[in-house]
Structure formats: C-alpha cells, structure tokens
Design an enzyme around this catalytic site. Structure first.
Site, PDB file in Angstrom:
ATOM      1  N   HIS A 117       0.888  -1.178   0.000  1.00 23.52           N
ATOM      2  CA  HIS A 117       0.000   0.000   0.000  1.00 23.52           C
ATOM      3  C   HIS A 117       0.912   1.209   0.000  1.00 23.52           C
ATOM      4  O   HIS A 117       1.687   1.379   0.962  1.00 23.52           O
ATOM      5  CB  HIS A 117      -0.881   0.015   1.245  1.00 23.52           C
ATOM      6  N   ASP A 163       2.714  -2.719   4.448  1.00 20.07           N
ATOM      7  CA  ASP A 163       2.849  -1.314   4.869  1.00 20.07           C
ATOM      8  C   ASP A 163       4.201  -1.159   5.553  1.00 20.07           C
ATOM      9  O   ASP A 163       4.284  -1.064   6.793  1.00 20.07           O
ATOM     10  CB  ASP A 163       1.710  -0.950   5.836  1.00 20.07           C
ATOM     11  N   HIS A 199      -8.185  -8.186  -0.613  1.00 20.91           N
ATOM     12  CA  HIS A 199      -7.743  -8.713   0.678  1.00 20.91           C
ATOM     13  C   HIS A 199      -8.823  -9.674   1.168  1.00 20.91           C
ATOM     14  O   HIS A 199     -10.020  -9.325   1.175  1.00 20.91           O
ATOM     15  CB  HIS A 199      -7.610  -7.580   1.693  1.00 20.91           C
ATOM     16  N   GLU A 228      -7.235 -12.296   5.933  1.00 25.99           N
ATOM     17  CA  GLU A 228      -6.146 -11.704   6.730  1.00 25.99           C
ATOM     18  C   GLU A 228      -6.525 -11.922   8.198  1.00 25.99           C
ATOM     19  O   GLU A 228      -5.856 -12.650   8.911  1.00 25.99           O
ATOM     20  CB  GLU A 228      -6.004 -10.214   6.405  1.00 25.99           C
TER      21      GLU A 228
HETATM   22  N1  ADE Z   1      -4.734  -1.124   4.176  1.00 30.42           N
HETATM   23  C1  ADE Z   1      -3.421  -0.984   4.352  1.00 30.42           C
HETATM   24  N2  ADE Z   1      -2.892  -2.093   4.884  1.00 30.42           N
HETATM   25  C2  ADE Z   1      -3.917  -2.987   5.003  1.00 30.42           C
HETATM   26  C3  ADE Z   1      -4.017  -4.319   5.462  1.00 30.42           C
HETATM   27  N3  ADE Z   1      -2.961  -5.003   5.906  1.00 30.42           N
HETATM   28  N4  ADE Z   1      -5.237  -4.892   5.462  1.00 30.42           N
HETATM   29  C4  ADE Z   1      -6.297  -4.233   5.029  1.00 30.42           C
HETATM   30  N5  ADE Z   1      -6.254  -2.984   4.580  1.00 30.42           N
HETATM   31  C5  ADE Z   1      -5.071  -2.358   4.563  1.00 30.42           C
HETATM   32 ZN    ZN Z   2      -2.611  -5.064   2.517  1.00 26.08          ZN
END
Ligand code: ADE
Ligand code: ZN
Length: 347
Positions: free
Chosen positions: A28, A288, A206, A209
C-alpha cells in the site's frame, strides 16, 4: 535450479535473499510513508499532526489488530495534499524497492482516503504514475498501480470512486479491496467488481487476513479475483486449500504485517511454509513497510531466520512472484531467467 539451490548453506541465505530479483505484489503506497516524510509533508503543507516528534509517532506504532493500525495509517495519510506529495512518497518507496532488488512492483493506492479530504483523483493518480514512469526510466523497476476500494465504505461510494478514476483508466491496471475486513465481506462489492471486470481491469482483494476462509471463497467465486491478498486463514479449510492449489490462485503473503497485527503470535508460527508445502503460489510482500518494521528483504530475511525456510523455497517464492504478477509472458520469462542466473552465479 531447485536442486542447485539446495546446496546453499543457511549462513549464505540472507545474502541470497537480498540479491535475488523479485516482484512485490502487495504494497500500500500510503503504508510506505515513513514518519520523517510525514513530518516533512506536514510542515510543507501546514497540516497539524497530533505528535510532537518522529520518535513519538514511531512509538505509537504498537498495534493489537488490523483496526488499531488502520486508524493511525489513515491519520498519517492526511499530510498528502499535492501531486508532488504523492510523487515523493511513491518515489521514496520505489528507490527503496530497487535497493532490495525488486524489479517489478504492483502498487496499491487508496484514493478514497484522499478524495474524502478534497484532494482530486487527478492529483493522486498523476503524482503516483509519474513516480512509476521515473522508476522505469531511472531504476529499471517496472511499476504499475492498483486502485483499492475501502471496504468499510459503501458500494455506492466505490462506484463513485470508479467513475472518478475512469478518465485515468490507462494509468492503473486493476482494482483491489482493502481496509477493515471483518463485517465487510467481499459480496458487498460484487457488482462493482463485475463492472471492473467488464472494463478489463485486473481484480484482487484482501481476504483471509483476519477474516474467515468464507471470505476467501466469496472473493474467488463472487468477485472473481485473480489473486488473494493475505489469505493466510485459508489453512483452516482443507477444501479451500485444494481449490487455491488446483486453480493456482496466488496469495500475496505479508509476514511482518501478520506479526505486527497479531495474526500470528510469533514469526516462527507463520504458516508460509505450510502454504508452500501445499503447493500454493505463495509470495512474500511488505504490505505497509513504514509501519511494520521492514521492506521486502527484511520480510524475507526475518521470516526465513524464524521459520527455517531454505534456499529452494527462496527460489520458489521469487519465481511465484513473477508467475503471480500481471506482466506478460515474455517479461515473466525474462525475470525468471534473471532469477536463474542469480542462483547459478551464487553457487
Ligand atoms: N490497508 C493498508 N494495509 C492494510 C491491510 N494489511 N489490510 C487491510 N487494509 C489495509
Ligand atoms: Zn494489505
């Protein structure tokens, strides 16, 4: 190549992991904004931030789950106002990626985080795109953009965002789905994704997670995604694992992110090895990096050290990253040849 790689010793693994060419498919761009750049942009743009110093901001990066991270991540992005800000952020990431021997990057951006503050879609996309072009020319890194819809917002807002982005259709290659996962299942965006599919955009989301395997199933069957971002919860569902292996659906796994967001208690407990053993097209990515303590090579080196993954698995992960990318077959071959040459020269 895998047989050759098996003779590489554990002591030499970090150097091999650093040197091997790789693609990053889950980054991101707003998550690459380092505290130093947040402060510099805040000053440049006259934006107030509720932290006295870089050190104080960094200290706040202690997360308990995804939402605790997202709150601070959206606050950090509030310093981005001008096209040059988006350029500077993306350029800093791309230079960092090149240093890690990332030769291809498919970069997420969250336009709704910016348009909600009055920043235009044109400002966001033009700044990011200019950095991608520069990376190709100056760093030899091929980079493309993927527009992500924020899943905590409505379907209607996602459609509006798509409309705003369509004048810049040639500057992004696909769409994704991110932000707060639990309570916002993929089916909420089935119609938006169907429209994006008609437009010929690549589709990712996504899923799995923090959310259940059911979200991975619906990302596949209702959104018709080509890759699943994270997907680490899939190991809880044997039928899903078989589906992902059979259809060769790549997972863009982010080990340090999973550690920092408490998806796994310790890095040694990460299931990356299990995903590879099951024959899945798993890849390693940074998510990130400014918030989770590491870019691509940090993710590789720390995960290999903690879990005992080996050189043949390093080769497999780098190969998977090219196979899973949205580049054409001839570029995949070129990068895989480069990977083979790197391994051969290492022995
Ligand atoms: N936005 C930025 N990082 C993220 C993540 N790990 N999961 C979901 N949304 C995100
Ligand atoms: Zn992500």
């Amino acid at each position: 190549m895998l047989k050759l790689a098996s003779s590489i010793s554990a002591e030499r693994l970090p150097e091999l992991l650093r040197r091997m060419p790789k693609a990053e498919l889950h980054i991101h761009i707003e998550g690459s904004l380092e505290p130093e750049l947040i402060f510099a942009l805040a000053q440049r743009n006259g934006v107030q931030i509720p932290y006295a110093s870089v050190e104080e901001l960094r200290k706040a990066y202690a997360f308990t789950n995804l939402q605790s991270f997202l709150d601070i991540y959206y606050a950090g992005a509030s310093v981005l106002l001008k096209e040059q800000d988006f350029y500077d952020m993306a350029w800093a990431y791309l230079r960092r990626a090149a240093a890690d021997n990332v030769v291809r990057a498919e970069i997420f951006f969250d336009p709704q985080t910016h348009t909600a503050r009055g920043v235009s879609m044109e400002t966001v996309i033009n700044g990011l795109y200019r950095a991608c072009e520069q990376a190709h020319a100056d760093l030899g890194v091929s980079a493309s953009l993927i527009l992500c819809f924020l899943r905590h917002l409505s379907e209607e807002e996602a459609f509006e965002t798509l409309e705003q982005a369509l004048p810049y259709r040639d500057k992004f290659i696909g769409v994704g789905l991110d932000s707060s996962e639990v309570g916002h299942p993929p089916e909420k965006f089935a119609r938006v994704f169907a429209r994006c599919r008609e437009l010929g955009l690549h589709l990712v989301a996504h899923a799995g997670e923090e959310g259940p395997p059911a979200y991975v199933w619906t990302a596949l069957d209702l959104l018709k995604v080509e890759r699943v971002d994270h997907g680490v919860q899939s190991t809880k569902d044997a039928a899903l694992m078989q589906r992902l292996a059979k259809d060769r659906i790549p997972l863009t796994v982010c080990p340090l992110s999973n550690l920092k967001l408490c998806v796994f208690p310790q890095l040694k407990d990460h299931n990356l090895g299990q995903l590879l053993d099951a024959g899945l097209v798993a890849t390693v990515n940074s998510d990130d990096p400014a918030y989770f303590g590491g870019y691509m090579n940090d993710n590789f080196i720390q995960t290999f050290a903690a879990t005992g993954l080996t050189a043949p698995q390093a080769y497999q992960l780098a190969k998977n990253s090219f196979d899973a990318s949205f580049i054409d077959a001839s570029m995949k071959r070129r990068y895989t040849d480069l990977l083979d040459a790197t391994f051969a020269a290492f022995e």
